[in-house]
Scaffold this motif. Sequence first.
Motif, PDB file in Angstrom:
ATOM      1  N   ARG A 173       3.142  -1.619   4.163  1.00  0.00           N
ATOM      2  CA  ARG A 173       3.331  -0.573   3.142  1.00  0.00           C
ATOM      3  C   ARG A 173       4.768  -0.594   2.626  1.00  0.00           C
ATOM      4  O   ARG A 173       5.006  -0.514   1.413  1.00  0.00           O
ATOM      5  CB  ARG A 173       2.988   0.796   3.745  1.00  0.00           C
ATOM      6  CG  ARG A 173       3.386   1.988   2.925  1.00  0.00           C
ATOM      7  CD  ARG A 173       2.421   2.263   1.832  1.00  0.00           C
ATOM      8  NE  ARG A 173       2.914   3.345   0.989  1.00  0.00           N
ATOM      9  CZ  ARG A 173       2.153   4.157   0.326  1.00  0.00           C
ATOM     10  NH1 ARG A 173       0.858   4.019   0.384  1.00  0.00           N
ATOM     11  NH2 ARG A 173       2.667   5.080  -0.416  1.00  0.00           N
ATOM     12  N   THR A 226       5.671  -1.328  -1.272  1.00  0.00           N
ATOM     13  CA  THR A 226       6.398  -0.339  -2.074  1.00  0.00           C
ATOM     14  C   THR A 226       7.781  -0.862  -2.475  1.00  0.00           C
ATOM     15  O   THR A 226       8.248  -0.571  -3.580  1.00  0.00           O
ATOM     16  CB  THR A 226       6.530   1.012  -1.343  1.00  0.00           C
ATOM     17  OG1 THR A 226       7.161   0.815  -0.088  1.00  0.00           O
ATOM     18  CG2 THR A 226       5.179   1.672  -1.157  1.00  0.00           C
ATOM     19  N   LEU A 272      -1.833   1.572   0.426  1.00  0.00           N
ATOM     20  CA  LEU A 272      -0.606   0.779   0.321  1.00  0.00           C
ATOM     21  C   LEU A 272      -0.008   0.814  -1.083  1.00  0.00           C
ATOM     22  O   LEU A 272       1.204   0.828  -1.251  1.00  0.00           O
ATOM     23  CB  LEU A 272      -0.871  -0.676   0.712  1.00  0.00           C
ATOM     24  CG  LEU A 272      -1.017  -0.962   2.199  1.00  0.00           C
ATOM     25  CD1 LEU A 272      -1.425  -2.404   2.435  1.00  0.00           C
ATOM     26  CD2 LEU A 272       0.273  -0.664   2.935  1.00  0.00           C
TER      27      LEU A 272
END
Length: 166
Positions: free
Chosen positions: A63, A67, A132
Amino acid sequence: MGDGDRGFADFVSAEQAALLRLAVLLAGDRGHAEDLVQTALLKTYRHWDRISRSGPPSAYVRRVLVTTHASWRRRLSTTEQVVESVPDRPAAPHQDGDEELRAALRELPARMRTAVVLRYFEDLSEQQTADLMGCSPSTVNTQTARGLARLRTALAALQPAGGEER
């Protein structure tokens, strides 16, 4: 080395290759991918004790990687860089099936590429991918379907006439 540092080092040893593979597919470039993995691991290391106590850290680190990639992409898309001359480009590498696929993936818009990579290369569910990417499962479904259609078109164009494999 403390237990936390040892646990982090063990995690990096076990997961670094998979994280790099994901990052290469997301970024489309090994150099940026290596930077992306290092940044994600640095962000993760800062909170390792908390992360490792709350369960397996793989999903959390993925994740962070996704990001971070998205935030880099946004930042780069709003930054213009002026150069006096275009740098020389290296010779194109030998095209094998995997390189053709990677090249076709690089042509997809970043969000679409992320959805395809997470769903089919990381083998995540629609819900896991949505978590995610920070979007809904229906957005993942739409982005994935459109991405697969573009990939099929791009890869079909590379096939010789008559549908024979090269």
